[in-house]
Design a protein around this motif. Sequence first.
Motif, PDB file in Angstrom:
ATOM      1  N   PHE A 137       0.829  -1.203   0.000  1.00  0.00           N
ATOM      2  CA  PHE A 137       0.000   0.000   0.000  1.00  0.00           C
ATOM      3  C   PHE A 137       0.868   1.260   0.000  1.00  0.00           C
ATOM      4  CE2 PHE A 137      -2.026   3.378   2.500  1.00  0.00           C
ATOM      5  CZ  PHE A 137      -3.149   3.611   1.717  1.00  0.00           C
ATOM      6  N   VAL A 138       1.933   1.258   0.819  1.00  0.00           N
ATOM      7  CA  VAL A 138       2.822   2.420   0.863  1.00  0.00           C
ATOM      8  C   VAL A 138       3.475   2.645  -0.500  1.00  0.00           C
ATOM      9  CG1 VAL A 138       4.929   3.339   1.911  1.00  0.00           C
ATOM     10  CG2 VAL A 138       3.228   2.199   3.333  1.00  0.00           C
ATOM     11  N   LYS A 139       3.879   1.560  -1.145  1.00  0.00           N
ATOM     12  CA  LYS A 139       4.518   1.676  -2.455  1.00  0.00           C
ATOM     13  C   LYS A 139       3.551   2.237  -3.492  1.00  0.00           C
ATOM     14  CE  LYS A 139       7.951   0.990  -5.324  1.00  0.00           C
ATOM     15  NZ  LYS A 139       9.194   1.773  -5.215  1.00  0.00           N
ATOM     16  N   LEU A 140       2.308   1.770  -3.474  1.00  0.00           N
ATOM     17  CA  LEU A 140       1.321   2.261  -4.433  1.00  0.00           C
ATOM     18  C   LEU A 140       0.932   3.704  -4.158  1.00  0.00           C
ATOM     19  CD1 LEU A 140      -1.026  -0.858  -4.730  1.00  0.00           C
ATOM     20  CD2 LEU A 140       0.640  -0.054  -6.403  1.00  0.00           C
ATOM     21  N   ALA A 141       0.868   4.067  -2.875  1.00  0.00           N
ATOM     22  CA  ALA A 141       0.437   5.414  -2.524  1.00  0.00           C
ATOM     23  C   ALA A 141       1.560   6.437  -2.621  1.00  0.00           C
ATOM     24  CB  ALA A 141      -0.140   5.422  -1.102  1.00  0.00           C
ATOM     25  N   SER A 142       2.796   5.988  -2.792  1.00  0.00           N
ATOM     26  CA  SER A 142       3.917   6.936  -2.847  1.00  0.00           C
ATOM     27  C   SER A 142       3.854   7.842  -4.068  1.00  0.00           C
ATOM     28  CB  SER A 142       5.245   6.169  -2.841  1.00  0.00           C
ATOM     29  OG  SER A 142       5.333   5.320  -3.982  1.00  0.00           O
ATOM     30  N   ASP A 143       3.092   7.449  -5.069  1.00  0.00           N
ATOM     31  CA  ASP A 143       2.955   8.296  -6.254  1.00  0.00           C
ATOM     32  C   ASP A 143       2.036   9.484  -6.001  1.00  0.00           C
ATOM     33  OD1 ASP A 143       4.598   6.564  -7.625  1.00  0.00           O
ATOM     34  OD2 ASP A 143       2.933   5.354  -8.396  1.00  0.00           O
ATOM     35  N   MET A 144       1.152   9.369  -4.985  1.00  0.00           N
ATOM     36  CA  MET A 144       0.181  10.424  -4.717  1.00  0.00           C
ATOM     37  C   MET A 144       0.650  11.381  -3.625  1.00  0.00           C
ATOM     38  SD  MET A 144      -3.421   8.322  -4.989  1.00  0.00           S
ATOM     39  CE  MET A 144      -2.906   7.058  -3.817  1.00  0.00           C
ATOM     40  N   PHE A 145       1.465  10.900  -2.681  1.00  0.00           N
ATOM     41  CA  PHE A 145       1.981  11.778  -1.638  1.00  0.00           C
ATOM     42  C   PHE A 145       3.376  11.309  -1.260  1.00  0.00           C
ATOM     43  CE2 PHE A 145      -0.642   8.491   0.294  1.00  0.00           C
ATOM     44  CZ  PHE A 145       0.231   7.900   1.196  1.00  0.00           C
ATOM     45  N   ASN A 146       4.068  12.140  -0.510  1.00  0.00           N
ATOM     46  CA  ASN A 146       5.443  11.819  -0.139  1.00  0.00           C
ATOM     47  C   ASN A 146       5.483  10.578   0.738  1.00  0.00           C
ATOM     48  OD1 ASN A 146       6.500  14.049  -1.488  1.00  0.00           O
ATOM     49  ND2 ASN A 146       6.188  15.384   0.292  1.00  0.00           N
ATOM     50  N   PRO A 147       6.357   9.646   0.439  1.00  0.00           N
ATOM     51  CA  PRO A 147       6.445   8.451   1.265  1.00  0.00           C
ATOM     52  C   PRO A 147       7.007   8.765   2.642  1.00  0.00           C
ATOM     53  CG  PRO A 147       8.239   8.499  -0.324  1.00  0.00           C
ATOM     54  CD  PRO A 147       7.330   9.643  -0.657  1.00  0.00           C
ATOM     55  N   ILE A 148       6.912   7.778   3.540  1.00  0.00           N
ATOM     56  CA  ILE A 148       7.420   7.949   4.900  1.00  0.00           C
ATOM     57  C   ILE A 148       8.929   8.162   4.867  1.00  0.00           C
ATOM     58  CG2 ILE A 148       7.622   6.841   7.157  1.00  0.00           C
ATOM     59  CD1 ILE A 148       5.125   5.264   6.505  1.00  0.00           C
TER      60      ILE A 148
END
Length: 262
Positions: free
Chosen positions: A196-207
């Motif tokens: 989920f983090v990998k997929l969402a990293s395109d929409m907002f800055n990753p952790i």
Amino acid sequence: MIATPSMMLTGTTMDTAQIVALVCIVSGVFTFVEYNSVSPSLIEFRDAPPFNRVRYFGLAATILALTVIAKGATEPTTLTVLFNMIGGSLAEAMDFPYSPVRLVVLMLPAEADGALINSVRTAAALSYLVSLLSLAFFVLALRLNNWPNQRGGFNVWINLPTFDATAGGDVVERLERDGQLNLILGFLLPFLIPAFVKLASDMFNPIQLQDAHTLIWTMTAWAFIPASLIMRGIAMLRVGQMIALQRERAYLHAKDEDAIAV
């Protein structure tokens, strides 16, 4: 436990220390009230040790180990080198294709440097191992100590305050369903969270795991929450099994009394 990273790591800012102190005070008051109140609230299995003790010591061991490793990056000692060597060996053993540790490494951005990758891999492997050991210890205690009935009784209302036994439907079936759901989520979350983090990293800055505090708490939560869900699922299945067994005994006792009366 909560203040361990802030007390051991150098470079902790004043704002971080104040926030940690506030969280510690709130957590301490909440725990004191929960364990000294008559009416149930949120903490489950408070009168059925060692469920919460295993979770607490597993969480504390994870935070302490990751903090020692992070401290070794700026202030190396014999202890920090030892923990780093153990964590590195575990990381090599647990970093294989499709493993949770490999998925955590893959969620990092492509431009991450080698030092960050090694730190994340080591922290993930060590935290995941501690969670597995905590889970194994709880299962062993459950088998050897007749948990949760080792004290002669188990109050469902006190130990499962978030479970409404009067909501409708058979209690045993609901306990088994909730327990199985917790087991499934606990098994899948270590794989789903990095994806989920990998997929969402395109929409907002990753952790940003470069910060030692962020790395410690992120890896601890990633390993502890799934293990805690698995423990809860096992506990609920055990409670359901205990209730079903008591029902069967009561039915056989009533049947024997009817036969004697006839």
